[in-house]
Design a protein around this motif. Structure first.
Motif, PDB file in Angstrom:
ATOM      1  N   ASP A 155      -0.502  -8.597 -10.569  1.00 49.59           N
ATOM      2  CA  ASP A 155       0.784  -8.136 -10.023  1.00 49.59           C
ATOM      3  C   ASP A 155       1.147  -6.763 -10.580  1.00 49.59           C
ATOM      4  O   ASP A 155       1.623  -5.885  -9.846  1.00 49.59           O
ATOM      5  N   LEU A 156       0.912  -6.574 -11.880  1.00 54.59           N
ATOM      6  CA  LEU A 156       1.196  -5.283 -12.511  1.00 54.59           C
ATOM      7  C   LEU A 156       0.351  -4.175 -11.891  1.00 54.59           C
ATOM      8  O   LEU A 156       0.866  -3.092 -11.557  1.00 54.59           O
ATOM      9  N   LEU A 157      -0.933  -4.444 -11.721  1.00 54.45           N
ATOM     10  CA  LEU A 157      -1.828  -3.439 -11.159  1.00 54.45           C
ATOM     11  C   LEU A 157      -1.439  -3.087  -9.727  1.00 54.45           C
ATOM     12  O   LEU A 157      -1.409  -1.904  -9.348  1.00 54.45           O
ATOM     13  N   ILE A 158      -1.135  -4.088  -8.923  1.00 51.62           N
ATOM     14  CA  ILE A 158      -0.813  -3.831  -7.519  1.00 51.62           C
ATOM     15  C   ILE A 158       0.514  -3.087  -7.384  1.00 51.62           C
ATOM     16  O   ILE A 158       0.676  -2.249  -6.479  1.00 51.62           O
ATOM     17  N   LYS A 159       1.446  -3.365  -8.274  1.00 51.81           N
ATOM     18  CA  LYS A 159       2.707  -2.614  -8.236  1.00 51.81           C
ATOM     19  C   LYS A 159       2.449  -1.131  -8.466  1.00 51.81           C
ATOM     20  O   LYS A 159       2.980  -0.265  -7.733  1.00 51.81           O
ATOM     21  N   GLN A 160       1.626  -0.826  -9.459  1.00 48.77           N
ATOM     22  CA  GLN A 160       1.287   0.573  -9.731  1.00 48.77           C
ATOM     23  C   GLN A 160       0.453   1.161  -8.595  1.00 48.77           C
ATOM     24  O   GLN A 160       0.676   2.300  -8.167  1.00 48.77           O
ATOM     25  N   TYR A 161      -0.502   0.391  -8.101  1.00 50.07           N
ATOM     26  CA  TYR A 161      -1.374   0.824  -7.013  1.00 50.07           C
ATOM     27  C   TYR A 161      -0.561   1.164  -5.767  1.00 50.07           C
ATOM     28  O   TYR A 161      -0.823   2.165  -5.085  1.00 50.07           O
ATOM     29  N   THR A 162       0.425   0.345  -5.473  1.00 51.33           N
ATOM     30  CA  THR A 162       1.294   0.590  -4.313  1.00 51.33           C
ATOM     31  C   THR A 162       2.021   1.919  -4.446  1.00 51.33           C
ATOM     32  O   THR A 162       2.130   2.688  -3.481  1.00 51.33           O
ATOM     33  N   GLN A 163       2.515   2.201  -5.640  1.00 50.27           N
ATOM     34  CA  GLN A 163       3.203   3.472  -5.876  1.00 50.27           C
ATOM     35  C   GLN A 163       2.248   4.653  -5.696  1.00 50.27           C
ATOM     36  O   GLN A 163       2.616   5.688  -5.109  1.00 50.27           O
ATOM     37  N   GLN A 164       1.013   4.496  -6.163  1.00 51.68           N
ATOM     38  CA  GLN A 164       0.033   5.577  -6.038  1.00 51.68           C
ATOM     39  C   GLN A 164      -0.363   5.806  -4.586  1.00 51.68           C
ATOM     40  O   GLN A 164      -0.466   6.957  -4.131  1.00 51.68           O
ATOM     41  N   LEU A 165      -0.549   4.732  -3.846  1.00 52.10           N
ATOM     42  CA  LEU A 165      -0.884   4.872  -2.429  1.00 52.10           C
ATOM     43  C   LEU A 165       0.285   5.451  -1.639  1.00 52.10           C
ATOM     44  O   LEU A 165       0.086   6.185  -0.669  1.00 52.10           O
ATOM     45  N   THR A 166       1.496   5.140  -2.072  1.00 46.08           N
ATOM     46  CA  THR A 166       2.677   5.733  -1.443  1.00 46.08           C
ATOM     47  C   THR A 166       2.692   7.238  -1.657  1.00 46.08           C
ATOM     48  O   THR A 166       3.072   8.008  -0.757  1.00 46.08           O
ATOM     49  N   ARG A 167       2.256   7.682  -2.834  1.00 50.49           N
ATOM     50  CA  ARG A 167       2.148   9.122  -3.094  1.00 50.49           C
ATOM     51  C   ARG A 167       1.166   9.763  -2.119  1.00 50.49           C
ATOM     52  O   ARG A 167       1.429  10.844  -1.578  1.00 50.49           O
ATOM     53  N   LEU A 168       0.045   9.108  -1.897  1.00 48.89           N
ATOM     54  CA  LEU A 168      -0.929   9.653  -0.957  1.00 48.89           C
ATOM     55  C   LEU A 168      -0.360   9.690   0.466  1.00 48.89           C
ATOM     56  O   LEU A 168      -0.586  10.647   1.206  1.00 48.89           O
ATOM     57  N   TYR A 169       0.379   8.651   0.825  1.00 51.00           N
ATOM     58  CA  TYR A 169       1.037   8.645   2.134  1.00 51.00           C
ATOM     59  C   TYR A 169       2.010   9.817   2.245  1.00 51.00           C
ATOM     60  O   TYR A 169       2.055  10.503   3.270  1.00 51.00           O
ATOM     61  N   ASN A 170       2.760  10.047   1.197  1.00 50.81           N
ATOM     62  CA  ASN A 170       3.724  11.151   1.215  1.00 50.81           C
ATOM     63  C   ASN A 170       3.040  12.513   1.236  1.00 50.81           C
ATOM     64  O   ASN A 170       3.661  13.512   1.615  1.00 50.81           O
ATOM     65  N   LEU A 171       1.787  12.556   0.829  1.00 51.58           N
ATOM     66  CA  LEU A 171       1.010  13.789   0.931  1.00 51.58           C
ATOM     67  C   LEU A 171       0.377  13.947   2.311  1.00 51.58           C
ATOM     68  O   LEU A 171      -0.291  14.947   2.571  1.00 51.58           O
ATOM     69  N   GLY A 172       0.568  12.942   3.166  1.00 51.31           N
ATOM     70  CA  GLY A 172       0.096  13.049   4.538  1.00 51.31           C
ATOM     71  C   GLY A 172      -0.962  12.056   4.946  1.00 51.31           C
ATOM     72  O   GLY A 172      -1.403  12.056   6.099  1.00 51.31           O
ATOM     73  N   ALA A 173      -1.392  11.189   4.041  1.00 50.69           N
ATOM     74  CA  ALA A 173      -2.449  10.231   4.365  1.00 50.69           C
ATOM     75  C   ALA A 173      -1.979   9.248   5.426  1.00 50.69           C
ATOM     76  O   ALA A 173      -0.909   8.661   5.307  1.00 50.69           O
ATOM     77  N   ARG A 174      -2.785   9.070   6.455  1.00 48.12           N
ATOM     78  CA  ARG A 174      -2.479   8.109   7.501  1.00 48.12           C
ATOM     79  C   ARG A 174      -3.647   7.167   7.794  1.00 48.12           C
ATOM     80  O   ARG A 174      -3.450   6.129   8.397  1.00 48.12           O
ATOM     81  N   LYS A 175      -4.849   7.549   7.378  1.00 49.64           N
ATOM     82  CA  LYS A 175      -6.030   6.701   7.558  1.00 49.64           C
ATOM     83  C   LYS A 175      -6.612   6.419   6.175  1.00 49.64           C
ATOM     84  O   LYS A 175      -7.123   7.317   5.519  1.00 49.64           O
ATOM     85  N   VAL A 176      -6.520   5.170   5.754  1.00 49.26           N
ATOM     86  CA  VAL A 176      -6.879   4.818   4.385  1.00 49.26           C
ATOM     87  C   VAL A 176      -7.869   3.665   4.374  1.00 49.26           C
ATOM     88  O   VAL A 176      -7.697   2.684   5.100  1.00 49.26           O
ATOM     89  N   VAL A 177      -8.897   3.791   3.556  1.00 48.84           N
ATOM     90  CA  VAL A 177      -9.863   2.721   3.338  1.00 48.84           C
ATOM     91  C   VAL A 177      -9.728   2.265   1.890  1.00 48.84           C
ATOM     92  O   VAL A 177      -9.852   3.071   0.974  1.00 48.84           O
ATOM     93  N   LEU A 178      -9.462   0.984   1.692  1.00 53.12           N
ATOM     94  CA  LEU A 178      -9.336   0.431   0.344  1.00 53.12           C
ATOM     95  C   LEU A 178     -10.486  -0.533   0.076  1.00 53.12           C
ATOM     96  O   LEU A 178     -10.729  -1.444   0.866  1.00 53.12           O
ATOM     97  N   ALA A 179     -11.156  -0.343  -1.043  1.00 51.50           N
ATOM     98  CA  ALA A 179     -12.266  -1.209  -1.426  1.00 51.50           C
ATOM     99  C   ALA A 179     -11.793  -2.221  -2.458  1.00 51.50           C
ATOM    100  O   ALA A 179     -11.176  -1.860  -3.461  1.00 51.50           O
ATOM    101  N   GLY A 180     -12.067  -3.482  -2.209  1.00 51.53           N
ATOM    102  CA  GLY A 180     -11.735  -4.525  -3.168  1.00 51.53           C
ATOM    103  C   GLY A 180     -12.707  -4.543  -4.330  1.00 51.53           C
ATOM    104  O   GLY A 180     -13.652  -3.749  -4.398  1.00 51.53           O
ATOM    105  N   LEU A 181     -12.487  -5.461  -5.257  1.00 55.61           N
ATOM    106  CA  LEU A 181     -13.353  -5.583  -6.423  1.00 55.61           C
ATOM    107  C   LEU A 181     -14.531  -6.502  -6.114  1.00 55.61           C
ATOM    108  O   LEU A 181     -14.421  -7.460  -5.360  1.00 55.61           O
ATOM    109  N   GLY A 182     -15.658  -6.208  -6.745  1.00 54.74           N
ATOM    110  CA  GLY A 182     -16.865  -6.975  -6.523  1.00 54.74           C
ATOM    111  C   GLY A 182     -16.999  -8.138  -7.490  1.00 54.74           C
ATOM    112  O   GLY A 182     -16.058  -8.517  -8.188  1.00 54.74           O
TER     113      GLY A 182
END
Length: 368
Positions: A201-228
């Protein structure tokens, strides 16, 4: 080197650009470039699975700029933690792009095809990977991307760059080090502070904020890789009395992958124009391990280069002689797959079905 050094996934951004004023989406291409590229550039963020040299000049123990790393790569050792290609090298080729330069080395002209910001030992959390001293956490990689955007804007203009960014693919895959080089390290307090679900939960909260930063920089097509399946890497196998995968480690990362899928649904719903696809690395790797012979592999439980049990107690040392039949090995060293596996995973991510990448693949996303 520290016992739990492994980075499973990376972040990359594929930035659309082209030639000679055919529209705002064509803003980034250098003159004279042909039209064979599906997208004209790729910007990569991540960890050691796709670091191609950003750690070379850092005061870091996480480096791979020495032989036999790169033994099968044209040009030899570059900083790639592989005998040859990484997964994003294969994806770049499939997109018709040249191999993407490291941020630490990219010239202004090379930036028009993209930049690789990845750094071995990097994590979602800034504190992750400190045992290796120098590394570039995800937050700093995003800041480095902002610097690149500033340079592009200065040379190409804000309007053209902004409209081109909307056609980017951001390939994001962080989190492995937050477990293997944080939560599972004995000198970190994390495990005493959080149970597995709380940490996810802690990691995803931070991850969400970071991805939001990328969205605010203009990202609209995003590929997310899960853990192996990190409990099956040679480093972990070497610590097992029976040489089997660690169920504890494999179970530990499941809440993170589950949280990622929820996060993706939420972001796709709440952010206008955003398209996120999920690469199921866990399924991909499980398939490779289970059906390894059909893929041409015969060794799935030890590194091609390394020392000790499962060749995973000490990772690949300078000028060590690796196995001669590298295409038969799933793992290159104590922590990372061989080029052969990287190519398989790159192809599955690019044009695979929904068992590998969901709801669409990278090829389809690039064509939206």
């Amino acid at each position: 080197m520290a016992k739990f050094r492994f980075c499973f996934f990376c972040v990359s951004c594929i930035l659309l650009s082209s030639v000679l004023g055919q529209g705002p989406e064509d803003a980034f291409a250098p003159e004279g470039v042909g039209r064979r590229e599906m997208v004209p550039a790729m910007f990569i963020f991540g960890d050691s699975l796709i670091d191609n040299g950003n750690n070379n000049d850092l005061p870091s123990f996480a480096k791979a700029n020495y032989y036999p790393y790169g033994i099968d790569f044209n040009g030899g050792p570059t900083g790639r933690f592989s005998n040859g290609y990484t997964m994003v090298d294969e994806i770049a080729e499939l997109l018709g792009l040249p191999l993407i330069p490291a941020y630490s080395e990219a010239s202004s002209n090379q930036m028009l095809h993209g930049v690789n910001y990845a750094s071995a030992a990097a994590g979602i959390l800034d504190i992750t990977g400190r045992n290796f001293v120098g590394r570039i956490p995800f937050n700093q990689q995003i800041r480095n991307f902002e610097n690149t955007l500033d340079q592009l804007t200065d040379s190409l203009g804000a309007v053209d760059v902004a409209q081109a960014i909307a056609r980017c693919i951001f390939f994001v895959g962080m989190g492995s080090n937050d477990y293997l080089n944080n939560y599972l390290m004995p000198n970190y307090p994390t495990r005493n502070q959080y149970n597995g679900q709380q940490y996810a939960d802690l990691l995803i909260k931070q991850y969400t904020q970071q991805l939001t930063r990328l969205y605010n920089l203009g990202a609209r097509k995003v590929v997310l890789a899960g853990l192996g399946i990190m409990g099956c890497i040679p480093s972990i196998l070497a610590q097992s009395a029976n040489g089997r995968c660690s169920d504890e480690v494999n179970q530990l990362i499941l809440p993170f992958n589950a949280n990622m899928k929820t996060m993706i649904n939420n972001l796709n719903t709440n952010f206008p124009g955003l398209h996120i696809v999920y690469i199921d690395i866990h399924n991909m790797f499980q398939d490779i391990l289970t059906n390894h012979r059909s893929y041409g592999f015969s060794v799935i439980n030890q590194g091609c280069c390394g020392i000790g049990r499962n060749r995973g107690q000490i990772t690949c040392l300078p000028f060590q002689t690796p196995c001669p039949n590298r295409n038969r090995f799933v793992f290159w060293d104590a922590f990372h797959p061989t080029e052969a596996v990287n190519i398989i995973m790159g192809r599955k991510a690019f044009n695979g079905d929904t068992s590998a990448v969901y709801p669409i693949n990278i090829q389809q996303l690039a064509n939206i």
